[in-house]
Design an enzyme around this catalytic site. Structure first.
Site, short mmCIF file in Angstrom:
data_model
loop_
_atom_site.label_atom_id
_atom_site.label_comp_id
_atom_site.label_asym_id
_atom_site.label_seq_id
_atom_site.Cartn_x
_atom_site.Cartn_y
_atom_site.Cartn_z
N ASP A 182 0.88 -1.16 0.00
CA ASP A 182 0.00 0.00 0.00
C ASP A 182 0.92 1.22 0.00
OD1 ASP A 182 -2.35 1.64 0.43
OD2 ASP A 182 -1.70 1.81 2.51
N ASP A 213 -0.12 5.11 1.08
CA ASP A 213 -0.35 6.03 2.20
C ASP A 213 -0.39 5.28 3.52
OD1 ASP A 213 -0.76 8.52 0.69
OD2 ASP A 213 -2.49 7.48 -0.13
#
Length: 217
Positions: free
Chosen positions: A16, A18
């Protein structure tokens, strides 16, 4: 939670962005403050949905006829205001340790936003990046992770996903991937991942002929 030694050997690692590779919270909050003021939305209400695809947030907060324009406005604000976006501990080392054809990013960001934030964080862009624009359903659907594995040419069951949000963990599990939760915002119980760490600096990634060996740092 103590980590086993090693956690496992995987054909690929999917990150991922953020909250996992970079901290974009300050930039995100500034964008949502402006959006809330422009559209007459309660900022505290808007704040609850940060991290979701911008179009999905706009659909929740705005009348249907304004949702598309609102989503585009959030994306514009986030993409043009990247002050405060910084790489999180261990991110640079993790990306450098894994061969380019064995790593990917699966993110709720749009193409434009991930490019802006990667530049701001001074992180190298992997060859495989799956954004919200590329899939029918965003997280917690498994689409992003399935497409990342497909583009890497590996079985999703042989991938490990690094995620900081419960929705991302659920999506990765639905895709059949192993999961490592990063405690940026949520605790172990909320993440419900196979393993949990504070940051990527708690892990070591070693490329071998048999795959990427992931161990505690």
């Amino acid at each position: 939670m103590s980590l086993p030694e090693p956690l496992g050997t995987f054909d690929a690692v999917i990150f991922d962005f953020d909250g996992t590779l970079a901290d974009s919270h300050e930039s995100m909050m500034n964008a949502y403050r402006v959006f809330a003021a422009e559209y007459g939305v309660d900022y505290k209400l808007a704040e609850q949905y940060t991290g979701m695809p911008t179009e999905a947030v706009a659909k929740i907060l705005l009348p249907p006829e304004l949702a598309r324009a609102g989503g585009l406005r959030i994306d514009e604000l986030e993409s043009t205001n990247t002050g405060g976006v910084v790489a999180l501990p261990g991110a640079v080392a993790a990306l450098a340790a894994i061969p380019p054809d064995r790593q990917a990013i699966a993110t709720s960001c749009t193409d434009r936003l991930i490019a802006a934030r990667m530049r701001a964080a001074d992180l190298p862009m992997p060859a495989v990046v799956v954004t919200r624009d590329m899939v029918a359903e965003g997280k917690p659907a498994p689409d992003s992770f399935l497409l990342a594995a497909e583009r890497l040419g590996v079985d999703p069951a042989r991938c490990v996903v690094l995620e900081d949000a419960p929705a991302g963990v659920r999506g990765a599990k639905a895709a059949g991937c192993a999961t490592i939760g990063v405690r940026t915002r949520y605790d172990d119980e909320a993440l419900a991942s196979d393993w949990c760490v504070d940051t990527l600096a708690d892990l070591r990634f070693v490329a071998t002929d048999g795959g990427i060996v992931v161990t505690p740092a």
